[in-house]
Design an enzyme around this catalytic site. Sequence first.
Site, mmCIF file in Angstrom:
data_model
loop_
_atom_site.group_PDB
_atom_site.id
_atom_site.type_symbol
_atom_site.label_atom_id
_atom_site.label_comp_id
_atom_site.label_asym_id
_atom_site.label_seq_id
_atom_site.Cartn_x
_atom_site.Cartn_y
_atom_site.Cartn_z
ATOM 1 C CG ASP A 1 -0.353 0.180 2.533
ATOM 2 O OD1 ASP A 1 0.851 -0.129 2.680
ATOM 3 O OD2 ASP A 1 -1.051 0.617 3.455
ATOM 4 C CE1 TYR B 1 7.625 3.725 0.958
ATOM 5 C CE2 TYR B 1 7.320 5.029 -1.037
ATOM 6 C CZ TYR B 1 7.986 4.032 -0.345
ATOM 7 O OH TYR B 1 9.009 3.352 -0.949
ATOM 8 C CG PHE C 1 8.588 -0.361 -3.933
ATOM 9 C CD1 PHE C 1 8.905 -0.770 -2.644
ATOM 10 C CD2 PHE C 1 7.948 -1.269 -4.777
ATOM 11 C CE1 PHE C 1 8.599 -2.052 -2.205
ATOM 12 C CE2 PHE C 1 7.630 -2.552 -4.345
ATOM 13 C CZ PHE C 1 7.960 -2.945 -3.060
ATOM 14 C CG HIS D 1 8.885 -6.056 1.376
ATOM 15 N ND1 HIS D 1 9.471 -4.884 1.778
ATOM 16 C CD2 HIS D 1 7.758 -5.711 0.709
ATOM 17 C CE1 HIS D 1 8.716 -3.865 1.387
ATOM 18 N NE2 HIS D 1 7.675 -4.334 0.730
#
Length: 224
Positions: A67, A69, A80, A188
């Site tokens: 999701d 920031y 990202f 991740h």
Amino acid sequence: MNILNFPDTWLEPLGKGFCQDFLDEMESKFLKLQAQNVSIFPPNPSIFRALELVHFLEAKVLILGQDPYHGFGQANGLSFSVNKEISIPPSLKNIFHELQNDLNIPISSHGDLTLWAEQKILLLNSVLTVEEGMPNSHQEMGWEKLTDKIITQLSQRGNMIFVLWGKSAQKKYNLIDKTQNNILIAPHPSPLSAYRGFFGCKHFSSINKILKENGFAKINWKLE
């Protein structure tokens, strides 16, 4: 809050009826949030930015985030990615470190990944909005209905590279036709898990190798 600025180029591939029903449903949810005076990121015009920058038929790679920031000014509609004036978040720093180790590309001074999107990398989050200071706050809001549909339709179209970093992204593995597409999987890039196999995964060179084999131009990963 009006979220109906959905890109026309995705209406046909996803189904106009599906999109209309989905957007009507989300609109009512956002009107309730607006009444509560909640701060939502990214800003309304950027919610569908990943789709605006990459046409359904032109997408070559999908890098799936979780999701947006949740800090003020961070989210810009691309997974990202942050705007140039914003400090680079830890996960993105680790992405840049792996890029340097993999392809010897200097670490960028900023975190705006628009240049990647312009090369037909769909930088998509599973959930497209978040409330300020509350990670995963819109996880149950219904965004996955849309983003799962996007993944499924791209998979059926075929000739895609799906990049699944972390457990959340890897839950989408079964939506993808492995016979028609390539899937790259790693932990991740967050500081909590990057050392468990994200570092050393060499996904950036792998993407370019697959693209070359399929007759596509390689990605220039260097950010200006």
